[in-house]
Design a protein around this motif. Sequence first.
Motif, mmCIF file in Angstrom:
data_model
loop_
_atom_site.group_PDB
_atom_site.id
_atom_site.type_symbol
_atom_site.label_atom_id
_atom_site.label_comp_id
_atom_site.label_asym_id
_atom_site.label_seq_id
_atom_site.Cartn_x
_atom_site.Cartn_y
_atom_site.Cartn_z
ATOM 1 N N GLU A 124 -1.852 -5.079 -7.205
ATOM 2 C CA GLU A 124 -1.431 -5.059 -8.604
ATOM 3 C C GLU A 124 -2.510 -5.623 -9.520
ATOM 4 O OE1 GLU A 124 1.225 -3.855 -10.052
ATOM 5 O OE2 GLU A 124 2.141 -3.109 -8.193
ATOM 6 N N ILE A 125 -3.140 -6.705 -9.104
ATOM 7 C CA ILE A 125 -4.127 -7.367 -9.966
ATOM 8 C C ILE A 125 -5.384 -6.520 -10.115
ATOM 9 C CG2 ILE A 125 -5.640 -9.376 -10.172
ATOM 10 C CD1 ILE A 125 -3.454 -11.020 -8.804
ATOM 11 N N PHE A 126 -5.930 -6.062 -8.999
ATOM 12 C CA PHE A 126 -7.182 -5.309 -9.036
ATOM 13 C C PHE A 126 -6.974 -3.807 -9.195
ATOM 14 C CE2 PHE A 126 -8.053 -9.135 -6.460
ATOM 15 C CZ PHE A 126 -9.058 -9.702 -7.236
ATOM 16 N N GLU A 127 -5.708 -3.376 -9.184
ATOM 17 C CA GLU A 127 -5.354 -1.958 -9.354
ATOM 18 C C GLU A 127 -6.049 -1.086 -8.310
ATOM 19 O OE1 GLU A 127 -6.136 -0.823 -13.350
ATOM 20 O OE2 GLU A 127 -4.561 -2.109 -14.191
ATOM 21 N N VAL A 145 2.318 -13.646 4.780
ATOM 22 C CA VAL A 145 1.305 -14.004 3.779
ATOM 23 C C VAL A 145 0.434 -12.800 3.431
ATOM 24 C CG1 VAL A 145 -0.726 -15.435 3.337
ATOM 25 C CG2 VAL A 145 1.286 -16.432 4.430
ATOM 26 N N LEU A 146 0.024 -12.056 4.443
ATOM 27 C CA LEU A 146 -0.791 -10.868 4.160
ATOM 28 C C LEU A 146 0.001 -9.824 3.371
ATOM 29 C CD1 LEU A 146 -2.868 -10.280 7.421
ATOM 30 C CD2 LEU A 146 -3.693 -10.932 5.162
ATOM 31 N N HIS A 147 1.302 -9.748 3.611
ATOM 32 C CA HIS A 147 2.115 -8.810 2.826
ATOM 33 C C HIS A 147 2.119 -9.205 1.353
ATOM 34 C CE1 HIS A 147 5.317 -6.065 1.723
ATOM 35 N NE2 HIS A 147 5.999 -7.078 1.207
ATOM 36 N N GLY A 148 2.335 -10.501 1.082
ATOM 37 C CA GLY A 148 2.307 -10.953 -0.311
ATOM 38 C C GLY A 148 0.942 -10.806 -0.946
ATOM 39 N N LEU A 149 -0.108 -11.145 -0.214
ATOM 40 C CA LEU A 149 -1.461 -11.007 -0.755
ATOM 41 C C LEU A 149 -1.811 -9.545 -1.012
ATOM 42 C CD1 LEU A 149 -3.463 -13.595 1.401
ATOM 43 C CD2 LEU A 149 -2.777 -13.809 -0.990
ATOM 44 N N PRO A 201 -4.839 0.559 -4.929
ATOM 45 C CA PRO A 201 -3.700 0.786 -4.025
ATOM 46 C C PRO A 201 -4.054 0.629 -2.552
ATOM 47 C CG PRO A 201 -3.839 2.500 -5.709
ATOM 48 C CD PRO A 201 -5.092 1.716 -5.787
ATOM 49 N N GLY A 202 -5.318 0.850 -2.186
ATOM 50 C CA GLY A 202 -5.709 0.752 -0.787
ATOM 51 C C GLY A 202 -5.554 -0.640 -0.207
ATOM 52 N N LEU A 203 -5.512 -1.684 -1.072
ATOM 53 C CA LEU A 203 -5.345 -3.049 -0.575
ATOM 54 C C LEU A 203 -3.962 -3.274 0.032
ATOM 55 C CD1 LEU A 203 -7.094 -5.087 -3.426
ATOM 56 C CD2 LEU A 203 -7.962 -4.583 -1.140
ATOM 57 N N ARG A 204 -3.026 -2.393 -0.274
ATOM 58 C CA ARG A 204 -1.688 -2.528 0.304
ATOM 59 C C ARG A 204 -1.702 -2.272 1.807
ATOM 60 N NH1 ARG A 204 1.739 1.098 -1.007
ATOM 61 N NH2 ARG A 204 3.605 -0.233 -0.887
ATOM 62 N N ALA A 205 -2.803 -1.729 2.317
ATOM 63 C CA ALA A 205 -2.914 -1.472 3.755
ATOM 64 C C ALA A 205 -3.019 -2.763 4.564
ATOM 65 C CB ALA A 205 -4.138 -0.592 4.043
#
Length: 298
Positions: free
Chosen positions: A236-239, A226-230, A241-245
Amino acid sequence: MKASTHAEVYRPFEGSLLERPRRPLVLAWSGIRLGFRKKLPAFLLFAPPVISALVSSVMVYLMYSMSENLGTEGGFQALQAQAALEELLGNVARNVASFVEVSAFFALLAMTWFGAGLIADDRRTGANLLYFSRPVTRVTYILGKWLGVAFFGVVTLLAPACLILLTAILASPDWSFLKEESSVILQTLAYSVAWISVVSTLVLGLSSMVQRRSIALVLTFGAVMVLHGLAEGAAEIFEIPGLRALSLFNDFNALAAELFTYRRLQPEDSILLMGLVGWILVPGAILWRQVRKMEVVG
């Protein structure tokens, strides 16, 4: 009515007690034995990484043996054949990197399946009352359970990777792999140890929060998937890239790129590497707090 004693039930203890028993190893061994009690799940979870390791070992052996034969022939056609062979079978270092990245997922499955109930079952059955009434400290208990989970990661990830590396060392002419690409060995060990450490801590941390193994399984896979999908969707939505961590897979992809250097590092990779620290600290803090509660109750 006359009382009777069935003396055959009571057998004298013929062994010898250890003066200083290594309690973490005893706890780890109990978890390992419990995991191997059911043979079918062990076979289904261990077979894929073993088969993948054998296939990769054969590919490495063929690459070295056929490259050596082509090298002795010489000529332009031999060079073309050698280049085509390398394109088909790939580079040894890249093959090892691909193997550990794929096998890491199987290690996650095995470690979660066998480790999810190690602390949850203790809470459900009240076994912690027995553990902490004995001279078992919190550190001893956590280390013993952690080693039990890590064992399954070693079997499904580290041991197969070492088999491929050993094949490369023995098959390479004049020990060229050991002389020229010895860094791959250290890189593979670093990636495997990091994955096993993070997943072991995560599994135990979530297992300590519940009293049923099934719930711990759902929590672990849910936290990872779930965290991977979120993380991907939010980035992508908020643009940002650091959220991918927030994704465990993204963090370890960045670690693999850093160790094996098979792709150019991106600016956000440093943030992803820092995300690995969070995957250790947060479940570790949860585990320490929950075991502390169990120790007080015990």
